[in-house]
Write a protein that holds these residues in place. Structure first.
Motif, PDB file in Angstrom:
ATOM      1  N   UNK A 422      15.020   5.833  -4.866  1.00  0.00           N
ATOM      2  CA  UNK A 422      13.652   6.037  -4.384  1.00  0.00           C
ATOM      3  C   UNK A 422      13.780   6.787  -3.070  1.00  0.00           C
ATOM      4  N   UNK A 423      13.387   8.052  -3.064  1.00  0.00           N
ATOM      5  CA  UNK A 423      13.585   8.903  -1.895  1.00  0.00           C
ATOM      6  C   UNK A 423      12.308   8.953  -1.052  1.00  0.00           C
ATOM      7  N   UNK A 424      12.450   8.585   0.222  1.00  0.00           N
ATOM      8  CA  UNK A 424      11.341   8.609   1.179  1.00  0.00           C
ATOM      9  C   UNK A 424      11.677   9.538   2.338  1.00  0.00           C
ATOM     10  N   UNK A 425      10.642  10.221   2.845  1.00  0.00           N
ATOM     11  CA  UNK A 425      10.747  10.804   4.183  1.00  0.00           C
ATOM     12  C   UNK A 425      10.466   9.671   5.162  1.00  0.00           C
ATOM     13  N   UNK A 426      11.411   9.358   6.068  1.00  0.00           N
ATOM     14  CA  UNK A 426      11.224   8.203   6.943  1.00  0.00           C
ATOM     15  C   UNK A 426      10.131   8.367   7.988  1.00  0.00           C
ATOM     16  N   UNK A 427       9.561   9.558   8.138  1.00  0.00           N
ATOM     17  CA  UNK A 427       8.602   9.802   9.220  1.00  0.00           C
ATOM     18  C   UNK A 427       7.458   8.805   9.216  1.00  0.00           C
ATOM     19  N   UNK A 428       6.897   8.503   8.040  1.00  0.00           N
ATOM     20  CA  UNK A 428       5.785   7.557   7.943  1.00  0.00           C
ATOM     21  C   UNK A 428       6.144   6.323   7.128  1.00  0.00           C
ATOM     22  N   UNK A 429       7.423   6.168   6.817  1.00  0.00           N
ATOM     23  CA  UNK A 429       7.787   5.158   5.813  1.00  0.00           C
ATOM     24  C   UNK A 429       8.774   4.109   6.298  1.00  0.00           C
ATOM     25  N   UNK A 430       8.964   3.959   7.591  1.00  0.00           N
ATOM     26  CA  UNK A 430       9.973   3.018   8.078  1.00  0.00           C
ATOM     27  C   UNK A 430       9.720   1.603   7.562  1.00  0.00           C
ATOM     28  N   UNK A 431       8.483   1.142   7.643  1.00  0.00           N
ATOM     29  CA  UNK A 431       8.188  -0.220   7.202  1.00  0.00           C
ATOM     30  C   UNK A 431       8.362  -0.367   5.702  1.00  0.00           C
ATOM     31  N   UNK A 432       7.884   0.624   4.941  1.00  0.00           N
ATOM     32  CA  UNK A 432       8.024   0.556   3.483  1.00  0.00           C
ATOM     33  C   UNK A 432       9.489   0.594   3.075  1.00  0.00           C
ATOM     34  N   UNK A 433      10.275   1.427   3.724  1.00  0.00           N
ATOM     35  CA  UNK A 433      11.711   1.491   3.432  1.00  0.00           C
ATOM     36  C   UNK A 433      12.350   0.129   3.674  1.00  0.00           C
ATOM     37  N   UNK A 434      12.030  -0.470   4.820  1.00  0.00           N
ATOM     38  CA  UNK A 434      12.608  -1.773   5.157  1.00  0.00           C
ATOM     39  C   UNK A 434      12.183  -2.841   4.152  1.00  0.00           C
ATOM     40  N   UNK A 435      10.888  -2.838   3.784  1.00  0.00           N
ATOM     41  CA  UNK A 435      10.384  -3.843   2.846  1.00  0.00           C
ATOM     42  C   UNK A 435      11.068  -3.732   1.490  1.00  0.00           C
ATOM     43  N   UNK A 436      11.219  -2.503   0.997  1.00  0.00           N
ATOM     44  CA  UNK A 436      11.827  -2.308  -0.320  1.00  0.00           C
ATOM     45  C   UNK A 436      13.328  -2.579  -0.300  1.00  0.00           C
ATOM     46  N   UNK A 437      14.005  -2.217   0.783  1.00  0.00           N
ATOM     47  CA  UNK A 437      15.426  -2.528   0.897  1.00  0.00           C
ATOM     48  C   UNK A 437      15.659  -4.031   0.895  1.00  0.00           C
ATOM     49  N   UNK A 438      14.770  -4.779   1.564  1.00  0.00           N
ATOM     50  CA  UNK A 438      14.889  -6.244   1.587  1.00  0.00           C
ATOM     51  C   UNK A 438      14.779  -6.839   0.192  1.00  0.00           C
TER      52      UNK A 438
END
Length: 541
Positions: A422-438
């Protein structure tokens, strides 16, 4: 050239009329350049084409009765391949070691990027090393891009905004290189420092040499507007010399007479006419490349909304249905690209299956806040209500995008399909990235800068033109592809850009990300060979 063309150029460059030179300063500037040597020249000489000879005489020749040069600013707009770098380095040396030098003075080539400053410095060094009478007269400080004339202490600097070195307080000469690339706060600050520094002493000279750009909200266009008014005679300003070689958006870009009209060096073999013909041939099916050809080789100043990324009839050939049930049952590897919007715009998830050999299949999901949807549709000039009724977009509660809802949709897709990344641009997605990684989701970062996006754009274009890209004819995704303008930097890297401020391209950006990761994932390169979760650039090689 056809009489209907709106292309313009300064005819005094070609008409052979006498250029005022009462003190011989134009003649001696030309003489200095002709005495230089150049390492890339077949003859070894510093080749000075006739049109550059005329331009230089016009800059340095006309003077007031007291001997001071009339021209203080020259704005020169020329297409790519007009030997701008070589002439710029030669003029800077004219002010460092030639007739125009000032003891302990400073001549500068200023660029927006350190790469361009390095090119300018290396060009000057190559000329010095090849010119016997100069090689021992100069001291080189490569770490700071500085050349110093030992006897007079005059200095040549190559400087980039935010790069090595500092702007001197009182430069006598500044060449501003490729002003179309001067974007951002650092470039604006350097420009302000240059202009204020040049105004501190008399007899200074600013030469701007650039090619055409895009859009109107930039420094280069602001100056071009003024230069056009001076060249047309609307404004009388003897201290400002416009030298504008331009074509118009309505001109026939395939007309070779137009190519010669706006490329004054073409008759002398640069740029290469056969190379231009090949570019023009390829551009017939690639609108983005057509715009690059018009901008860089025909000096046509474009709006960002010029042409789509690819010809839309070719894109439409990929409208064959994408069978999601079949892809689910087969558990074919799947890659997701996610473009999270700002709080009240469209968010896109695009899934991609396939590889470079067999082609790609993609399917998008779009999300939009439910509140104010009518006003939002009117502002974007699309019918979001109808698209929601057709299940082409999903509305989330409230007036801002619900990122948690989007995360839940991603989890559902991962449960349904064989999602590898699942590829995200981290610019607006830090929280979503962290939530999904968890939650153990296979998330990777995919920054949307030049170096990361350019290979993605290239791979997506290749697949579409090869007719190996199936998208099911999704109308929202098509709208996004039709909105794309492609921006190209000086290194040839490309990225997507909105045609107009109201345009939406989120689905196309997410598609490029997904296709790029599918291409990389099928090469055997592990997507998890990363640093802090960020994809290494070599993964797209």
């Amino acid at each position: 050239m056809a009489s209907t063309s709106k292309a313009t150029r300064p005819e005094w460059v070609f008409d052979g009329t006498e250029i005022d030179d009462p003190f011989g300063k134009g003649a001696r500037a030309v003489d200095f350049l002709r005495r230089l040597k150049h390492p890339k020249s077949e003859s070894g000489d510093f080749e000075l084409p006739a049109f550059w000879d005329r331009i230089i005489r016009r800059i340095y020749g006309p003077c007031f009765p007291n001997g001071k040069r009339q021209v203080r600013t020259a704005f020169i707009l020329l297409p790519r391949g007009a030997r701008k770098t070589t002439i710029g380095a030669g003029l800077a040396l004219l002010h460092t070691v030639g007739w125009e030098r000032v003891p302990s003075g400073q001549a500068m080539v200023a660029a927006s990027a350190e790469e361009d400053a390095t090119i300018a410095y290396d060009e000057a060094v190559g000329i010095i090393d090849e010119t016997e009478w100069l090689s021992d007269a100069m001291k080189k400080t490569e770490s700071l891009f500085i050349l110093e004339h030992k006897k007079s202490k005059a200095k040549f600097r190559a400087l980039a905004s935010g790069g090595k070195g500092k702007l001197g307080k009182t430069p006598q000469f500044v060449l501003a290189d490729e002003l179309i690339n001067w974007e951002g706060d650092n470039s604006r600050k350097m420009w302000s420092a240059i202009r204020t520094g040049l105004n501190k002493v008399s007899g200074t000279l600013l030469v701007i040499i650039t090619q055409a750009g895009r859009g109107q909200e930039n420094l280069a266009y602001e100056l071009l507007k003024y230069a056009r008014r001076v060249q047309s005679g609307e404004i009388e300003d003897p201290g400002f010399l416009p030298v504008l070689f331009e074509s118009d958006a309505e001109d026939d870009w395939q007309n070779e007479n137009l190519w010669h009209f706006v490329n004054p060096g073409l008759a002398d073999g640069y740029p290469d006419i056969d190379g231009l013909r090949q570019m023009a041939h390829e551009a017939k099916e690639r609108p983005a490349e057509r715009d690059n050809f018009r901008q860089f080789h025909l000096n046509c100043w474009l709006d960002y909304s010029a042409s789509p990324f690819v010809s839309m009839p070719i894109y439409d050939e990929g409208r064959a249905p994408v069978d999601l049930d079949e892809l689910e049952s087969s558990q074919a590897p799947c890659w997701l690209g996610v473009d999270l919007s700002s709080t009240n715009d469209l968010t896109a998830i695009v899934a991609c299956w396939g590889d470079r050999e067999t082609g790609y299949q993609v399917h998008p999901w779009f999300f939009l806040p439910a509140d104010n949807i009518m006003r939002k549709g009117a502002a974007d000039d699309v019918n979001y209500v109808l698209w929601e009724e057709q299940n082409l977009i999903t509305l989330t509660d409230g007036n801002v995008v619900d990122y948690h809802f989007v995360e839940a949709q991603i989890e559902e897709l991962c449960a349904r399909f064989n999602v590898r990344e699942i590829a995200f641009d981290p610019a607006l997605a830090r929280n979503s990235i962290s939530n999904l990684l968890d939650k153990g989701m296979p998330v990777v970062e995919f920054r949307q800068g030049w170096v990361s996006m350019s290979p993605a754009v290239n791979e997506l274009e290749r697949a579409i033109l090869a007719r190996r890209f199936a998208h099911g004819g999704h109308p929202v995704l098509r709208w996004h592809f039709d909105n794309i303008a492609v921006r190209t930097d000086t290194a040839g890297n490309r990225t997507f850009h909105k045609g107009k401020s109201k345009d939406r391209i989120d689905g196309a950006v997410a598609t490029a990300m997904a296709v790029a990761r599918a291409a990389a994932g099928n090469t055997g390169i592990s997507s998890y060979d990363t640093f802090d979760g960020e994809i290494e650039e070599w993964a797209f090689a």
